[in-house]
Design a protein around this motif. Structure first.
Motif, PDB file in Angstrom:
ATOM      1  N   PHE A   1      51.914  34.026  -3.839  1.00 15.46           N
ATOM      2  CA  PHE A   1      51.118  34.290  -2.645  1.00 15.46           C
ATOM      3  C   PHE A   1      51.984  34.827  -1.510  1.00 15.46           C
ATOM      4  CE2 PHE A   1      47.521  31.042  -3.675  1.00 15.46           C
ATOM      5  CZ  PHE A   1      47.019  31.927  -4.608  1.00 15.46           C
ATOM      6  N   ALA A   2      53.209  34.316  -1.400  1.00 17.91           N
ATOM      7  CA  ALA A   2      54.090  34.748  -0.319  1.00 17.91           C
ATOM      8  C   ALA A   2      54.454  36.226  -0.435  1.00 17.91           C
ATOM      9  CB  ALA A   2      55.353  33.891  -0.309  1.00 17.91           C
ATOM     10  N   SER A   3      54.442  36.751  -1.661  1.00 19.94           N
ATOM     11  CA  SER A   3      54.847  38.154  -1.871  1.00 19.94           C
ATOM     12  C   SER A   3      53.694  39.043  -2.309  1.00 19.94           C
ATOM     13  CB  SER A   3      55.953  38.213  -2.936  1.00 19.94           C
ATOM     14  OG  SER A   3      55.488  37.723  -4.183  1.00 19.94           O
ATOM     15  N   LEU A   4      52.469  38.531  -2.221  1.00 22.34           N
ATOM     16  CA  LEU A   4      51.330  39.251  -2.793  1.00 22.34           C
ATOM     17  C   LEU A   4      51.085  40.591  -2.102  1.00 22.34           C
ATOM     18  CD1 LEU A   4      49.337  38.593  -5.098  1.00 22.34           C
ATOM     19  CD2 LEU A   4      47.677  37.954  -3.349  1.00 22.34           C
ATOM     20  N   GLY A   5      51.402  40.663  -0.810  1.00 22.84           N
ATOM     21  CA  GLY A   5      51.183  41.912  -0.097  1.00 22.84           C
ATOM     22  C   GLY A   5      51.995  43.075  -0.626  1.00 22.84           C
ATOM     23  N   ASP A   6      53.088  42.754  -1.342  1.00 21.62           N
ATOM     24  CA  ASP A   6      53.949  43.802  -1.891  1.00 21.62           C
ATOM     25  C   ASP A   6      53.653  44.098  -3.353  1.00 21.62           C
ATOM     26  OD1 ASP A   6      55.342  43.928   0.554  1.00 21.62           O
ATOM     27  OD2 ASP A   6      56.591  42.217  -0.037  1.00 21.62           O
ATOM     28  N   LYS A   7      52.662  43.401  -3.924  1.00 20.98           N
ATOM     29  CA  LYS A   7      52.369  43.552  -5.346  1.00 20.98           C
ATOM     30  C   LYS A   7      51.074  44.331  -5.552  1.00 20.98           C
ATOM     31  CE  LYS A   7      54.662  39.348  -7.074  1.00 20.98           C
ATOM     32  NZ  LYS A   7      55.514  40.020  -8.049  1.00 20.98           N
TER      33      LYS A   7
ATOM     34  N   ALA B   1      39.390  29.671  -8.729  1.00 22.82           N
ATOM     35  CA  ALA B   1      39.734  28.481  -7.951  1.00 22.82           C
ATOM     36  C   ALA B   1      41.145  28.588  -7.372  1.00 22.82           C
ATOM     37  CB  ALA B   1      39.608  27.234  -8.821  1.00 22.82           C
ATOM     38  N   LEU B   2      42.078  29.081  -8.166  1.00 21.95           N
ATOM     39  CA  LEU B   2      43.458  29.214  -7.697  1.00 21.95           C
ATOM     40  C   LEU B   2      43.584  30.191  -6.539  1.00 21.95           C
ATOM     41  CD1 LEU B   2      45.479  29.268 -11.064  1.00 21.95           C
ATOM     42  CD2 LEU B   2      45.298  27.387  -9.428  1.00 21.95           C
ATOM     43  N   THR B   3      42.687  31.171  -6.467  1.00 20.48           N
ATOM     44  CA  THR B   3      42.825  32.241  -5.473  1.00 20.48           C
ATOM     45  C   THR B   3      41.712  32.236  -4.428  1.00 20.48           C
ATOM     46  OG1 THR B   3      41.649  33.766  -6.984  1.00 20.48           O
ATOM     47  CG2 THR B   3      44.052  33.756  -7.075  1.00 20.48           C
ATOM     48  N   MET B   4      40.874  31.227  -4.414  1.00 20.08           N
ATOM     49  CA  MET B   4      39.687  31.223  -3.553  1.00 20.08           C
ATOM     50  C   MET B   4      40.020  31.271  -2.071  1.00 20.08           C
ATOM     51  SD  MET B   4      38.528  27.230  -3.947  1.00 20.08           S
ATOM     52  CE  MET B   4      39.652  25.907  -3.430  1.00 20.08           C
ATOM     53  N   ASN B   5      41.142  30.672  -1.671  1.00 17.65           N
ATOM     54  CA  ASN B   5      41.472  30.560  -0.246  1.00 17.65           C
ATOM     55  C   ASN B   5      42.615  31.472   0.162  1.00 17.65           C
ATOM     56  OD1 ASN B   5      39.484  28.672   0.149  1.00 17.65           O
ATOM     57  ND2 ASN B   5      40.851  26.916  -0.015  1.00 17.65           N
ATOM     58  N   LEU B   6      42.874  32.463  -0.628  1.00 13.54           N
ATOM     59  CA  LEU B   6      44.000  33.359  -0.347  1.00 13.54           C
ATOM     60  C   LEU B   6      43.920  33.951   1.061  1.00 13.54           C
ATOM     61  CD1 LEU B   6      46.516  34.704  -1.535  1.00 13.54           C
ATOM     62  CD2 LEU B   6      45.020  36.434  -2.547  1.00 13.54           C
ATOM     63  N   GLY B   7      42.715  34.241   1.523  1.00 11.57           N
ATOM     64  CA  GLY B   7      42.539  34.887   2.810  1.00 11.57           C
ATOM     65  C   GLY B   7      42.777  33.993   4.011  1.00 11.57           C
TER      66      GLY B   7
ATOM     67  N   ASN C   1      39.488  40.928  -0.972  1.00 11.05           N
ATOM     68  CA  ASN C   1      40.176  42.177  -0.623  1.00 11.05           C
ATOM     69  C   ASN C   1      41.661  42.113  -0.954  1.00 11.05           C
ATOM     70  OD1 ASN C   1      37.852  43.414   0.340  1.00 11.05           O
ATOM     71  ND2 ASN C   1      38.156  42.702   2.442  1.00 11.05           N
ATOM     72  N   LEU C   2      42.278  40.977  -0.662  1.00 11.28           N
ATOM     73  CA  LEU C   2      43.696  40.820  -0.979  1.00 11.28           C
ATOM     74  C   LEU C   2      43.927  40.884  -2.485  1.00 11.28           C
ATOM     75  CD1 LEU C   2      44.626  37.989   1.568  1.00 11.28           C
ATOM     76  CD2 LEU C   2      45.547  40.323   1.560  1.00 11.28           C
ATOM     77  N   LEU C   3      43.031  40.284  -3.240  1.00 10.59           N
ATOM     78  CA  LEU C   3      43.158  40.308  -4.703  1.00 10.59           C
ATOM     79  C   LEU C   3      42.996  41.731  -5.233  1.00 10.59           C
ATOM     80  CD1 LEU C   3      41.168  37.069  -5.597  1.00 10.59           C
ATOM     81  CD2 LEU C   3      43.611  37.464  -5.987  1.00 10.59           C
ATOM     82  N   ARG C   4      42.029  42.463  -4.715  1.00 14.31           N
ATOM     83  CA  ARG C   4      41.857  43.858  -5.148  1.00 14.31           C
ATOM     84  C   ARG C   4      43.114  44.671  -4.850  1.00 14.31           C
ATOM     85  NH1 ARG C   4      36.855  43.296  -2.351  1.00 14.31           N
ATOM     86  NH2 ARG C   4      35.093  42.924  -3.775  1.00 14.31           N
ATOM     87  N   ASN C   5      43.661  44.496  -3.664  1.00 10.53           N
ATOM     88  CA  ASN C   5      44.866  45.241  -3.293  1.00 10.53           C
ATOM     89  C   ASN C   5      46.068  44.859  -4.154  1.00 10.53           C
ATOM     90  OD1 ASN C   5      43.495  46.553  -1.237  1.00 10.53           O
ATOM     91  ND2 ASN C   5      44.099  45.078   0.338  1.00 10.53           N
ATOM     92  N   ALA C   6      46.029  43.644  -4.724  1.00  9.20           N
ATOM     93  CA  ALA C   6      47.121  43.180  -5.582  1.00  9.20           C
ATOM     94  C   ALA C   6      46.878  43.511  -7.046  1.00  9.20           C
ATOM     95  CB  ALA C   6      47.318  41.672  -5.414  1.00  9.20           C
ATOM     96  N   GLY C   7      45.818  44.276  -7.333  1.00 12.53           N
ATOM     97  CA  GLY C   7      45.597  44.748  -8.694  1.00 12.53           C
ATOM     98  C   GLY C   7      44.568  43.993  -9.495  1.00 12.53           C
ATOM     99  N   VAL C   8      43.853  43.022  -8.886  1.00  8.84           N
ATOM    100  CA  VAL C   8      42.821  42.280  -9.616  1.00  8.84           C
ATOM    101  C   VAL C   8      41.540  43.109  -9.617  1.00  8.84           C
ATOM    102  CG1 VAL C   8      41.389  40.204  -9.652  1.00  8.84           C
ATOM    103  CG2 VAL C   8      43.825  40.044  -9.041  1.00  8.84           C
TER     104      VAL C   8
END
Length: 261
Positions: free
Chosen positions: A50-56, A127-133, A164-171
Motif C-alpha cells: 500500500f505504501a508504494s501502490l502509487g508507483d505500481k 476485503a484486503l483493499t476496501m479501505n485503500l482510499g 480508482n487507486l486499484l484501477r491505477n495500480a493495474g486491477v
C-alpha cells in the motif's frame, strides 16, 4: 500416557491408545504452517504494498497472491484464524490490520455459504483493499473523538477512491472492484457512495460489510475499548440500516458464535 520427544513406541497397543485418546500432534509439514505467522506476513506485505501502490501499475498479481494466502490461513485452521481477530491486536498499522481481520471473517462466511474458489478469492481481495482510499487518513482520525466535516466527506468517498487507486495500480477485475465500491451500501438505500438498495448490492459486498462492522466493534481504538464479542454480534444484527437475509444472518452467527475462540 504421554511420549517424550524422541521416545519410541515399545508395543503396538501404545499407538492405538494414543490415537484413541487424541494425544497426537500434526504432521511435521503442517506444524510449519502457522496461521498467526501467515496472517502477520500478509499484514506486513500489505502495508508495504500500500505504501508504494502509487508507483505500481501491475499490483493485481501480488494482491491476488495475498488474497490466496489469506484463504490458505483460514483453511489451515478456521478457529485459530478467527481467534487472531480478537487476540492479535497489539502490533502494526490498525488500518491495514483491520482489512486483514475483515478478510478472515468474510472468507469464513463465504466458505460456509459454499462460495466457489473464485468467489472466495474475489471477496478476500476486496476485503484486503476496501479501505485503500482512506488509509492515509485513518490513523489521524483515530486520535479524534469527533469527525470533522472533511472527515465525513472523505469517509463517504473512500469506496470510489479505493476503486480508482486499484484501477491505477493495474486491477481490472470488475467483480473485485464492484465489491470494493459497494461494501458501504445499505439495503435501505441510505448507504454510500451510490445509495444502492437490496438486490442492487452484490452478495459478496454484504458479507464484507458485516465482517467489517463486527471487526471494527471488537477492535480497540485509541479513543475506546474493544467491544465484547457477544455485544458486537448483537450490534451487527440490530443495525437499523442493514436488513439481513435469514440465511446470511444464520451463517454469520454460526461461524462466530456469541463467544468465539
Amino acid at each position: 500416557m504421554v511420549l517424550a520427544k524422541g521416545e519410541l513406541l515399545t508395543h503396538t497397543g501404545q499407538l492405538e491408545s494414543l490415537l484413541q485418546a487424541g494425544l497426537f500432534t500434526a504432521a511435521p509439514e503442517m506444524a510449519d504452517n502457522s496461521v498467526l505467522r501467515l496472517l502477520n506476513q500478509i499484514d506486513r506485505r500489505l502495508e508495504r504494498l500500500f505504501a508504494s501502490l502509487g508507483d505500481k501499475h501491475d499490483a493485481q498479481e501480488e494482491l491476488l497472491q495475498l488474497g490466496q494466502n489469506l484463504i490458505t490461513a483460514v483453511d489451515i485452521n478456521p478457529d485459530i484464524a478467527l481467534a487472531c481477530i480478537l487476540l492479535n491486536q497489539i502490533g502494526g498499522n490498525y488500518a491495514v490490520r483491520h482489512c486483514v481481520e475483515t478478510g478472515v471473517l468474510a472468507v469464513l462466511v463465504a466458505r460456509a455459504l459454499d462460495k466457489s474458489s473464485s468467489e472466495r478469492l474475489c471477496i478476500a481481495c476486496a476485503a484486503l483493499t476496501m479501505n485503500l482510499g482512506m488509509l492515509r487518513y485513518q490513523e489521524q482520525m483515530q486520535q479524534r473523538h469527533a469527525l470533522s466535516h472533511d472527515d465525513a466527506q472523505m469517509i463517504r468517498q473512500h469506496p470510489e477512491e479505493s476503486a480508482n487507486l486499484l484501477r491505477n495500480a493495474g486491477v481490472d477485475d470488475g467483480d473485485w472492484l464492484a465489491l470494493v465500491l459497494a461494501h458501504h451500501e445499505s439495503d435501505d438505500g441510505n448507504g454510500y457512495p451510490f445509495g444502492k438498495c437490496a438486490d442492487e448490492i452484490p452478495h459478496g459486498a454484504k458479507i464484507i460489510a458485516l465482517a467489517d462492522r463486527y471487526c471494527a466493534f471488537v477492535s480497540a481504538r485509541n479513543y475506546r475499548k474493544s467491544m465484547l464479542p457477544d455485544k458486537a454480534l448483537h450490534e451487527v444484527f440490530h443495525n437499523p440500516q442493514q436488513t439481513l437475509s435469514p440465511e446470511l444472518a444464520q451463517v454469520f452467527a454460526a461461524q462466530l458464535g456469541a463467544y468465539p475462540p
